[in-house]
Design a protein around this motif. Structure first.
Motif, PDB file in Angstrom:
ATOM      1  N   LEU A   5      -1.092  99.007  -5.283  1.00 32.76           N
ATOM      2  CA  LEU A   5      -0.291  97.866  -4.863  1.00 32.76           C
ATOM      3  C   LEU A   5       0.677  98.240  -3.758  1.00 32.76           C
ATOM      4  O   LEU A   5       0.894  97.459  -2.823  1.00 32.76           O
ATOM      5  CB  LEU A   5       0.470  97.278  -6.059  1.00 32.76           C
ATOM      6  N   GLN A   8      -1.215  98.144  -0.613  1.00 35.14           N
ATOM      7  CA  GLN A   8      -1.485  96.768  -0.206  1.00 35.14           C
ATOM      8  C   GLN A   8      -0.241  96.094   0.349  1.00 35.14           C
ATOM      9  O   GLN A   8      -0.317  95.304   1.299  1.00 35.14           O
ATOM     10  CB  GLN A   8      -2.036  95.981  -1.400  1.00 35.14           C
ATOM     11  N   ALA A  32       3.688  88.910  -3.324  1.00 35.09           N
ATOM     12  CA  ALA A  32       3.090  89.699  -4.405  1.00 35.09           C
ATOM     13  C   ALA A  32       3.688  89.304  -5.751  1.00 35.09           C
ATOM     14  O   ALA A  32       2.976  89.170  -6.754  1.00 35.09           O
ATOM     15  CB  ALA A  32       3.292  91.187  -4.149  1.00 35.09           C
ATOM     16  N   SER A  48      -1.180  97.900  -9.789  1.00 36.23           N
ATOM     17  CA  SER A  48      -2.300  97.317  -9.043  1.00 36.23           C
ATOM     18  C   SER A  48      -2.472  95.857  -9.393  1.00 36.23           C
ATOM     19  O   SER A  48      -1.991  95.375 -10.425  1.00 36.23           O
ATOM     20  CB  SER A  48      -3.596  98.080  -9.344  1.00 36.23           C
ATOM     21  N   LEU A  49      -3.185  95.153  -8.528  1.00 35.89           N
ATOM     22  CA  LEU A  49      -3.537  93.759  -8.749  1.00 35.89           C
ATOM     23  C   LEU A  49      -4.954  93.668  -9.290  1.00 35.89           C
ATOM     24  O   LEU A  49      -5.808  94.493  -8.965  1.00 35.89           O
ATOM     25  CB  LEU A  49      -3.454  92.981  -7.438  1.00 35.89           C
ATOM     26  N   GLU A  51      -8.675  91.840  -9.440  1.00 36.48           N
ATOM     27  CA  GLU A  51      -9.508  91.393  -8.320  1.00 36.48           C
ATOM     28  C   GLU A  51      -9.139  89.974  -7.901  1.00 36.48           C
ATOM     29  O   GLU A  51      -9.031  89.664  -6.705  1.00 36.48           O
ATOM     30  CB  GLU A  51     -10.982  91.446  -8.726  1.00 36.48           C
ATOM     31  N   GLN A  53      -6.223  88.502  -8.346  1.00 34.96           N
ATOM     32  CA  GLN A  53      -4.900  88.556  -7.732  1.00 34.96           C
ATOM     33  C   GLN A  53      -4.963  89.103  -6.316  1.00 34.96           C
ATOM     34  O   GLN A  53      -4.240  88.646  -5.424  1.00 34.96           O
ATOM     35  CB  GLN A  53      -3.966  89.405  -8.593  1.00 34.96           C
ATOM     36  N   GLN A  54      -5.840  90.074  -6.071  1.00 36.44           N
ATOM     37  CA  GLN A  54      -6.000  90.614  -4.726  1.00 36.44           C
ATOM     38  C   GLN A  54      -6.482  89.534  -3.759  1.00 36.44           C
ATOM     39  O   GLN A  54      -5.998  89.441  -2.632  1.00 36.44           O
ATOM     40  CB  GLN A  54      -6.995  91.778  -4.750  1.00 36.44           C
ATOM     41  N   GLU A  55      -7.438  88.734  -4.206  1.00 30.38           N
ATOM     42  CA  GLU A  55      -7.942  87.656  -3.350  1.00 30.38           C
ATOM     43  C   GLU A  55      -6.840  86.648  -3.046  1.00 30.38           C
ATOM     44  O   GLU A  55      -6.688  86.195  -1.904  1.00 30.38           O
ATOM     45  CB  GLU A  55      -9.131  86.969  -4.026  1.00 30.38           C
ATOM     46  N   GLY A  58      -4.263  88.249  -0.665  1.00 37.92           N
ATOM     47  CA  GLY A  58      -4.796  88.340   0.691  1.00 37.92           C
ATOM     48  C   GLY A  58      -4.753  86.996   1.407  1.00 37.92           C
ATOM     49  O   GLY A  58      -4.401  86.918   2.591  1.00 37.92           O
TER      50      GLY A  58
END
Length: 286
Positions: A5, A8, A32, A48-49, A51, A53-55, A58
């Motif tokens: 994270l 990112q 975030a 970490s996020l 998957e 949450q990452q989308e 982003g």
């Protein structure tokens, strides 16, 4: 120990900086936190996020990179004592206006001993943040939020439609001499954050592309709305009632003159915002 994270966040910060976002580190952290559902100060405790949450993160960073206001992406903004919903069609409340909230509270609390239910008008209310924060801080007050733009009124009504918001919402032009005739001589405090930027003035993309122009610009010199509401402020206020109107820092002399040269007002003066810039004119009904 690896912390994906943090990496990112650094990448997001760099993307926002390259896009010209004024506060890239702050905005990346807030976005975030929004995705994680935590306060920004707790972001560093997450490694970490997911998957999904990452989308989401982003997408939010890409939207902010094209200068969509942070408040639109969050869907809300904190102002003084309230949290209000904001989005396309309504002006985003700015921190400098909170000083007008502080002034209004001082005026109201000084008079509560003689006026148990003071009447307050919040003109050009937009999201309703100023009037709602006054209503929450001084629950004895009878507050009306006045807004003219139909799109903004959707947000005014949405924010006013909460169990703890005992306020009226009025659709109308604050320069209309017939508006709120039933309040003539009955109002204790008036606050207003009207449009005051001269037409054609360059503004940041967040303002130029997303704030409603009718909530920002007010004629060639930026004084169209303020000039038009002076008479109504005098008409609505009871003797001794107080007003506070926000204006452009370059218009202090002109706005103060509009009220000071009207014999219906007294104690007219300029008030600075928290950064020391002349930002408000205040006074009383003679």
């Amino acid at each position: 120990m690896s912390n994906p994270l943090r990496n990112q966040l650094r990448e997001a910060e760099q993307a926002l900086r390259l896009a010209g976002v004024p506060s890239p580190e702050h905005d990346a952290r807030v976005l975030a936190a929004h995705v994680l559902g935590v306060k920004p100060g707790f972001v560093w405790q997450v490694a970490s996020l997911s998957e999904e949450q990452q989308e989401r993160f982003g997408w939010l960073v890409r939207e902010r990179s094209r200068r969509v206001p942070l408040q639109h992406l969050l869907g809300k903004v904190f102002f003084a004592s309230v949290e209000v919903f904001v989005g396309p069609g309504v002006f985003i409340p700015r921190p400098e206006t909170e000083q007008l909230h502080v002034w209004a509270l001082a005026m109201l609390r000084a008079r509560l001993w003689e006026i148990p239910e003071p009447v307050v008008l919040d003109l050009c209310s937009g999201s309703g943040s100023l009037g709602l924060s006054i209503a929450r801080s001084v629950p004895e007050a009878k507050v009306a939020l006045v807004e003219n733009d139909p799109e903004a009124l959707v947000w005014t009504r949405r924010n006013a439609n909460t169990p703890d918001a005992d306020v009226d919402v009025v659709g109308g032009d604050v320069t209309d001499v017939a508006l709120l005739a039933e309040r003539n001589g009955a109002v204790d405090v008036i606050v207003a954050n009207p449009p005051y930027v001269p037409a054609g003035t360059p503004t940041p993309p967040e303002v130029a592309d997303f704030d409603p122009p009718q909530a920002v610009f007010a004629g060639p010199d930026g004084l169209d709305v303020i000039t038009g509401l002076v008479g109504n402020v005098a008409r609505w206020l009871k003797p001794g009632g107080a007003f506070g109107v926000e204006h452009d820092e370059g218009h202090a002399d002109q706005v103060r003159g509009l009220f000071a040269h009207d014999e219906r007002f007294c104690e007219v003066k300029t008030m600075n915002d928290l950064s020391g810039r002349p930002r408000f004119v205040t006074g009383r009904r003679a």
